[in-house]
Design a protein around this motif. Structure first.
Motif, short mmCIF file in Angstrom:
data_model
loop_
_atom_site.label_atom_id
_atom_site.label_comp_id
_atom_site.label_asym_id
_atom_site.label_seq_id
_atom_site.Cartn_x
_atom_site.Cartn_y
_atom_site.Cartn_z
N GLY A 211 0.81 -1.21 0.00
CA GLY A 211 0.00 0.00 0.00
C GLY A 211 0.84 1.26 0.00
N LEU A 212 0.27 2.34 -0.47
CA LEU A 212 0.98 3.62 -0.50
C LEU A 212 1.25 4.13 0.91
CD1 LEU A 212 -1.06 5.34 -3.34
CD2 LEU A 212 1.36 4.76 -3.46
N PRO A 213 2.35 4.86 1.09
CA PRO A 213 2.65 5.39 2.43
C PRO A 213 1.70 6.53 2.81
CG PRO A 213 4.24 6.21 0.84
CD PRO A 213 3.39 5.21 0.11
N GLY A 214 1.73 6.89 4.08
CA GLY A 214 0.92 8.00 4.55
C GLY A 214 -0.56 7.70 4.56
N THR A 215 -1.36 8.76 4.54
CA THR A 215 -2.81 8.64 4.50
C THR A 215 -3.32 9.38 3.27
OG1 THR A 215 -3.08 10.65 5.83
CG2 THR A 215 -2.95 8.56 7.02
N PRO A 216 -4.51 9.02 2.77
CA PRO A 216 -5.04 9.70 1.57
C PRO A 216 -5.19 11.20 1.81
CG PRO A 216 -6.28 7.69 2.02
CD PRO A 216 -5.39 7.92 3.20
N GLY A 217 -4.65 11.98 0.87
CA GLY A 217 -4.71 13.44 0.98
C GLY A 217 -5.45 14.06 -0.18
N PRO A 218 -5.24 15.34 -0.44
CA PRO A 218 -5.93 16.02 -1.54
C PRO A 218 -5.59 15.39 -2.88
CG PRO A 218 -4.79 17.59 -0.10
CD PRO A 218 -4.33 16.23 0.30
N GLN A 219 -6.49 15.57 -3.85
CA GLN A 219 -6.27 15.08 -5.21
C GLN A 219 -5.70 16.19 -6.08
OE1 GLN A 219 -7.27 11.72 -6.48
NE2 GLN A 219 -7.06 11.46 -4.26
N ALA A 220 -4.81 15.83 -7.00
CA ALA A 220 -4.24 16.80 -7.94
C ALA A 220 -4.33 16.23 -9.35
CB ALA A 220 -2.79 17.11 -7.59
N GLY A 221 -4.65 17.10 -10.30
CA GLY A 221 -4.78 16.66 -11.68
C GLY A 221 -3.68 17.17 -12.59
N ASP A 222 -2.80 18.04 -12.09
CA ASP A 222 -1.66 18.51 -12.88
C ASP A 222 -0.53 18.89 -11.95
OD1 ASP A 222 -1.74 21.44 -12.21
OD2 ASP A 222 -3.68 21.30 -13.20
N GLY A 223 0.65 19.07 -12.53
CA GLY A 223 1.84 19.33 -11.73
C GLY A 223 1.80 20.63 -10.95
N LEU A 224 1.24 21.68 -11.54
CA LEU A 224 1.19 22.96 -10.84
C LEU A 224 0.28 22.88 -9.61
CD1 LEU A 224 1.00 25.48 -13.82
CD2 LEU A 224 2.96 24.99 -12.35
N GLN A 225 -0.83 22.19 -9.75
CA GLN A 225 -1.73 22.03 -8.60
C GLN A 225 -1.03 21.23 -7.50
OE1 GLN A 225 -5.24 19.70 -9.37
NE2 GLN A 225 -6.32 20.46 -7.57
N MET A 226 -0.32 20.17 -7.90
CA MET A 226 0.39 19.36 -6.92
C MET A 226 1.43 20.20 -6.17
SD MET A 226 2.91 16.11 -7.53
CE MET A 226 4.24 17.20 -8.07
N LEU A 227 2.20 21.00 -6.89
CA LEU A 227 3.23 21.82 -6.25
C LEU A 227 2.63 22.85 -5.31
CD1 LEU A 227 5.74 22.41 -9.19
CD2 LEU A 227 6.06 20.97 -7.18
N ALA A 228 1.50 23.42 -5.69
CA ALA A 228 0.85 24.40 -4.82
C ALA A 228 0.43 23.77 -3.51
CB ALA A 228 -0.37 25.00 -5.54
N ILE A 229 -0.11 22.56 -3.57
CA ILE A 229 -0.54 21.86 -2.35
C ILE A 229 0.66 21.57 -1.46
CG2 ILE A 229 -1.55 19.72 -1.46
CD1 ILE A 229 -3.29 19.66 -4.00
N VAL A 230 1.77 21.15 -2.08
CA VAL A 230 2.98 20.84 -1.31
C VAL A 230 3.55 22.11 -0.68
CG1 VAL A 230 5.37 20.03 -1.48
CG2 VAL A 230 3.56 18.77 -2.63
#
Length: 311
Positions: A211-230
């Motif tokens: 299984g994936l590490p951690g716990t389920p978090g926010p969903q991201a559909g593109d790289g810019l959205q992912m970086l903003a969340i991080v």
């Protein structure tokens, strides 16, 4: 009822996306009256009202919503046809190799190395996003692509260039940001970004049997959205080990996951469109990854594994 023209569909999608005839006309560089007449002609052709007109703009009817889905699909298919015809007209005088922006250094080095060998048809690069690489292959905008996700049964041939470690991307002010390395256990309770893109990439469940590490978090559909969340510290993300000469994006820190899986980095291409030039480029790339480069220039990760892979 007559046939719908591509031009009419293009106009319709612009109005639907803008929600306003004036803005759509500006986007299409045409007059509003001409656009209104074109939409009325389209509605007559399909035999349905597509928009509800109000003083504030327009909204889609039920028929309009259906038309928007079909229209976008039709325009995408038309674009794919155009790209393929153009590529055919070029008589395959070059091979286009695509990769995401995070692999720009690796992509450039690979294509430069091939072209320095003085092939009859030099290769060229095309940079896209993580999740549009397979679309570029299907549409003919690229002949070969760098890919870390699973292939499955997608009509693609592939060869593994190397196997890469996994890193965890955290915000610069995250409590884990000062660590040199991490282990899966260190991520217990950490929200992990879920990926909604075309391929799960390093988050492919097949790479994580426990299984994936951690716990389920926010969903991201593109790289810019992912970086903003991080960057905001709302979640952490899994990422491939950075290539030589690249670092973590601004506002983030990339930390190696010691006990993470090895992620295959592949070159992939449509099997039905395999050409001698594609085969030559792939053979050269495999040899390059198997041959150690001068110190300080060899990419991170395992050396190439030339066996074909379709999984």
């Amino acid at each position: 009822m007559g046939d719908v023209e591509i031009r009419q569909v293009h106009y319709f999608v612009a109005v639907a996306e803008e929600g306003n005839f004036t803005r759509a006309a500006e986007r299409l560089t045409m007059t509003q009256p001409a656009l209104s007449r074109a939409i009325l002609a389209l509605e007559k052709t399909v035999g349905a009202t597509l928009f509800l007109r109000t003083p504030k703009g327009v909204t889609l009817t039920a028929a309009g919503s259906a038309m928007l889905d079909e229209g976008r699909s039709l325009l995408a298919q038309a674009g794919n046809v155009t790209s393929r015809v153009r590529r055919a007209a070029e008589q395959r005088t070059s091979v286009t190799v695509s990769g995401p922006g995070c692999d720009a250094v690796l992509l450039d080095g690979m294509v430069r190395s091939y072209n320095e060998a003085d092939p009859a048809h030099p290769a060229r690069t095309a940079v896209g996003t993580i999740d549009d690489q397979l679309d570029r292959l299907r549409s003919g905008r690229a002949d070969i692509a760098l890919w870390r996700g699973p292939l499955g049964d997608q009509g693609l041939g592939g060869v593994v260039l190397r196997r890469e470690g996994v890193c965890v991307l955290v915000g610069a002010r995250h409590p884990l940001a000062g660590r040199d390395t991490l282990r899966i256990a260190d991520l217990a309770g950490e929200p992990l970004i879920g990926w909604r893109g075309a391929g799960p990439q390093v988050g492919d469940p097949g790479l994580w049997p426990d299984g994936l590490p951690g716990t389920p978090g926010p969903q991201a559909g593109d790289g810019l959205q992912m970086l903003a969340i991080v960057r905001l510290g709302q979640a952490v993300a899994l990422a491939a080990q950075p290539s030589e000469g690249t670092g973590a994006p601004e506002g983030t820190v990339s930390i190696r996951l010691e006990d993470g899986p090895a992620v295959p980095l592949r070159l992939v291409w449509p099997k039905e469109r395999t050409t001698p030039d594609i085969r030559r480029f792939v053979r050269h790339a495999v040899r390059s990854f198997r041959t150690p480069l001068p110190r300080g220039t060899r990419p991170h990760g395992d050396r190439a594994r030339p066996a074909a892979s379709h999984s």
